[in-house]
Design an enzyme around this catalytic site. Structure first.
Site, PDB file in Angstrom:
ATOM      1  N   ASP A  49       0.826  -1.207   0.000  1.00 51.60           N
ATOM      2  CA  ASP A  49       0.000   0.000   0.000  1.00 51.60           C
ATOM      3  C   ASP A  49       0.859   1.255   0.000  1.00 51.60           C
ATOM      4  OD1 ASP A  49      -2.873   1.169   0.610  1.00 51.60           O
ATOM      5  OD2 ASP A  49      -1.454   2.262   1.869  1.00 51.60           O
ATOM      6  N   TYR A  54       3.058   9.705  -0.383  1.00 49.58           N
ATOM      7  CA  TYR A  54       4.148   9.109   0.407  1.00 49.58           C
ATOM      8  C   TYR A  54       5.518   9.350  -0.241  1.00 49.58           C
ATOM      9  CZ  TYR A  54       0.203   6.440   2.414  1.00 49.58           C
ATOM     10  OH  TYR A  54      -0.985   6.055   2.973  1.00 49.58           O
ATOM     11  N   LYS A  79      -2.796   5.991  -4.465  1.00 47.14           N
ATOM     12  CA  LYS A  79      -3.931   6.879  -4.178  1.00 47.14           C
ATOM     13  C   LYS A  79      -3.701   8.246  -4.808  1.00 47.14           C
ATOM     14  CE  LYS A  79      -3.801   4.649   0.390  1.00 47.14           C
ATOM     15  NZ  LYS A  79      -2.390   4.501   0.780  1.00 47.14           N
ATOM     16  N   HIS A 112      -7.794   9.433  -1.989  1.00 48.83           N
ATOM     17  CA  HIS A 112      -7.138   9.405  -0.678  1.00 48.83           C
ATOM     18  C   HIS A 112      -8.005  10.010   0.443  1.00 48.83           C
ATOM     19  CE1 HIS A 112      -2.742   9.158   0.931  1.00 48.83           C
ATOM     20  NE2 HIS A 112      -3.598   8.891   1.891  1.00 48.83           N
TER      21      HIS A 112
HETATM   22  P1  NAD Z   1       0.522   1.439  11.909  1.00 44.50           P
HETATM   23  O1  NAD Z   1      -0.641   1.373  12.825  1.00 44.50           O
HETATM   24  O2  NAD Z   1       0.708   0.385  10.888  1.00 44.50           O
HETATM   25  O3  NAD Z   1       1.784   1.553  12.871  1.00 44.50           O
HETATM   26  C1  NAD Z   1       3.063   1.704  12.366  1.00 44.50           C
HETATM   27  C2  NAD Z   1       4.028   1.945  13.517  1.00 44.50           C
HETATM   28  O4  NAD Z   1       4.078   0.795  14.346  1.00 44.50           O
HETATM   29  C3  NAD Z   1       5.442   2.191  13.022  1.00 44.50           C
HETATM   30  O5  NAD Z   1       6.030   3.162  13.815  1.00 44.50           O
HETATM   31  C4  NAD Z   1       6.119   0.841  13.214  1.00 44.50           C
HETATM   32  O6  NAD Z   1       7.481   0.971  13.415  1.00 44.50           O
HETATM   33  C5  NAD Z   1       5.407   0.319  14.440  1.00 44.50           C
HETATM   34  N1  NAD Z   1       5.379  -1.144  14.428  1.00 44.50           N
HETATM   35  C6  NAD Z   1       4.959  -1.952  13.424  1.00 44.50           C
HETATM   36  N2  NAD Z   1       5.067  -3.241  13.777  1.00 44.50           N
HETATM   37  C7  NAD Z   1       5.579  -3.261  15.027  1.00 44.50           C
HETATM   38  C8  NAD Z   1       5.930  -4.296  15.923  1.00 44.50           C
HETATM   39  N3  NAD Z   1       5.755  -5.577  15.585  1.00 44.50           N
HETATM   40  N4  NAD Z   1       6.419  -3.946  17.131  1.00 44.50           N
HETATM   41  C9  NAD Z   1       6.577  -2.660  17.482  1.00 44.50           C
HETATM   42  N5  NAD Z   1       6.271  -1.639  16.676  1.00 44.50           N
HETATM   43  C10 NAD Z   1       5.777  -1.933  15.450  1.00 44.50           C
HETATM   44  O7  NAD Z   1       0.489   2.908  11.270  1.00 44.50           O
HETATM   45  P2  NAD Z   1       0.466   3.587   9.846  1.00 44.50           P
HETATM   46  O8  NAD Z   1       1.751   3.500   9.153  1.00 44.50           O
HETATM   47  O9  NAD Z   1      -0.092   4.949  10.097  1.00 44.50           O
HETATM   48  O10 NAD Z   1      -0.629   2.768   8.995  1.00 44.50           O
HETATM   49  C11 NAD Z   1      -0.305   1.669   8.182  1.00 44.50           C
HETATM   50  C12 NAD Z   1      -0.416   2.013   6.705  1.00 44.50           C
HETATM   51  O11 NAD Z   1      -1.732   2.470   6.396  1.00 44.50           O
HETATM   52  C13 NAD Z   1       0.473   3.162   6.259  1.00 44.50           C
HETATM   53  O12 NAD Z   1       1.825   2.799   6.143  1.00 44.50           O
HETATM   54  C14 NAD Z   1      -0.171   3.506   4.950  1.00 44.50           C
HETATM   55  O13 NAD Z   1       0.193   2.586   3.944  1.00 44.50           O
HETATM   56  C15 NAD Z   1      -1.647   3.388   5.305  1.00 44.50           C
HETATM   57  N6  NAD Z   1      -2.269   4.672   5.716  1.00 44.50           N
HETATM   58  C16 NAD Z   1      -3.265   5.177   4.945  1.00 44.50           C
HETATM   59  C17 NAD Z   1      -3.878   6.368   5.296  1.00 44.50           C
HETATM   60  C18 NAD Z   1      -4.976   6.915   4.459  1.00 44.50           C
HETATM   61  O14 NAD Z   1      -5.369   8.072   4.641  1.00 44.50           O
HETATM   62  N7  NAD Z   1      -5.516   6.155   3.534  1.00 44.50           N
HETATM   63  C19 NAD Z   1      -3.471   7.075   6.451  1.00 44.50           C
HETATM   64  C20 NAD Z   1      -2.436   6.531   7.215  1.00 44.50           C
HETATM   65  C21 NAD Z   1      -1.860   5.337   6.858  1.00 44.50           C
END
Ligand code: NAD
Length: 276
Positions: A49, A54, A79, A112
């Site tokens: 994704d 990004y 997106k 988005h």
């Molecule tokens: P997330 O909830 O996936 O959390 C990511 C964080 O958690 C990072 O800091 C990572 O280092 C940490 N993490 C991951 N696995 C871990 C583990 N096993 N132990 C400890 N820490 C861990 O947050 P996100 O990145 O905001 O969301 C995931 C994805 O969703 C994004 O990368 C993106 O692709 C998508 N996204 C989309 C939108 C949208 O508006 N459509 C908005 C935000 C994110």
């Protein structure tokens, strides 16, 4: 049935979307994102994704193209960003994304954010791209029910996916049920609450009873609720361990206990009041 890392949910047009994907928001363009995608694909993830916002589509595309996997085995989402919304500008933004990705077809293209006054024209552009066969599925992100109902009024094609903030503190069960009733696949962003999920003692307790990590428990809870999910990490060990969630089943009681943590609390912007 949630069976394995390459398992899929079927979108309403018949396209199979792998229900576990890697999110790459804040993975740096270049080596960092390429390695993250490489590790994910090596682990068995088949869904990546990204978004033009990004700034890492080129790295994602390189990693997918150099993976050695047949193109049709990897599901790539991007997106259209808010400042590109509108009919012609969306078509142009899509071409830029494709050039950066270096792919012939995109698997899923999303609006988005629901930019007021623009998202209907943006959606028409996505319908055009879909009809031209340039993208296998089209969808939206951050659309609440009223925005979705407004979009559906004039839409020729129903969105196949709604990608929303979703985690134990923000369940939005009504919206989830509404999307289900419309055959719109729900997909979770920030499923790990941007890292905050690790502070919750109740999750630690439940995860412990299965001998699993909090991340594995929460991601499995997404999938058992029928919600596709795209956790982000750029660390190899986390990318691998987050996907190790196909050897246990959360009981109905524990599913309900996780649902009950809901506080309607967002870690990201509110789709009703964002200003970007
Ligand atoms: P997330 O909830 O996936 O959390 C990511 C964080 O958690 C990072 O800091 C990572 O280092 C940490 N993490 C991951 N696995 C871990 C583990 N096993 N132990 C400890 N820490 C861990 O947050 P996100 O990145 O905001 O969301 C995931 C994805 O969703 C994004 O990368 C993106 O692709 C998508 N996204 C989309 C939108 C949208 O508006 N459509 C908005 C935000 C994110």
């Amino acid at each position: 049935m949630i069976t394995n890392i390459q398992g899929t949910f079927t979108l309403h047009n018949g396209v199979q979307m792998p229900y576990l994907g890697l999110g790459v928001y804040l993975s740096e363009e270049g080596k960092e994102v390429e390695q993250a995608v490489h590790w994910a694909l090596e682990t068995g993830y088949r869904n990546i994704d990204t978004a033009s916002f990004y700034g890492n589509e080129a790295g994602v595309g390189r990693a997918v193209r150099h993976s050695g996997l047949p193109r049709e085995e990897v599901f790539v989402t991007s997106k259209v960003w808010n400042s590109d919304q509108g009919y012609d500008t969306t078509l142009q933004a899509f071409e830029r994304s494709m050039a950066l990705l270096g792919l012939d077809v995109m698997d899923l293209y999303l609006v988005h954010w629901p930019v007021a006054g623009k998202y209907k024209d943006t959606w028409r552009a996505l319908e055009t791209l879909y009809e031209q066969g340039k993208v296998r599925a089209i969808g939206i992100s951050n659309f609440l029910r009223h925005q979705l109902e407004d979009l559906l009024e004039g839409a020729r094609i129903r969105p196949m996916v709604n990608q929303m903030e979703f985690h134990p503190y923000l369940v939005q069960q009504d919206l989830l049920d509404f999307c289900k009733s419309q055959q719109i696949q729900y997909q979770a962003w920030s499923p790990l609450m941007q890292g905050n999920v690790f502070q919750l003692p109740e999750l630690k307790r439940i995860a412990g009873t299965y001998g699993k990590s909090i991340a594995q428990l929460v991601l499995r809870w997404n999938l058992q609720k029928g919600v596709a999910t795209i956790p982000k990490s750029s660390k190899e060990t986390r990318i691998r361990s987050n996907a190790d969630l196909f050897d246990f089943e959360i009981s109905q009681g524990d599913m309900a206990a996780i649902d009950a943590l809901d506080r309607h609390q967002r870690f990201g912007p509110d789709p009703d009041i964002f200003d970007f």
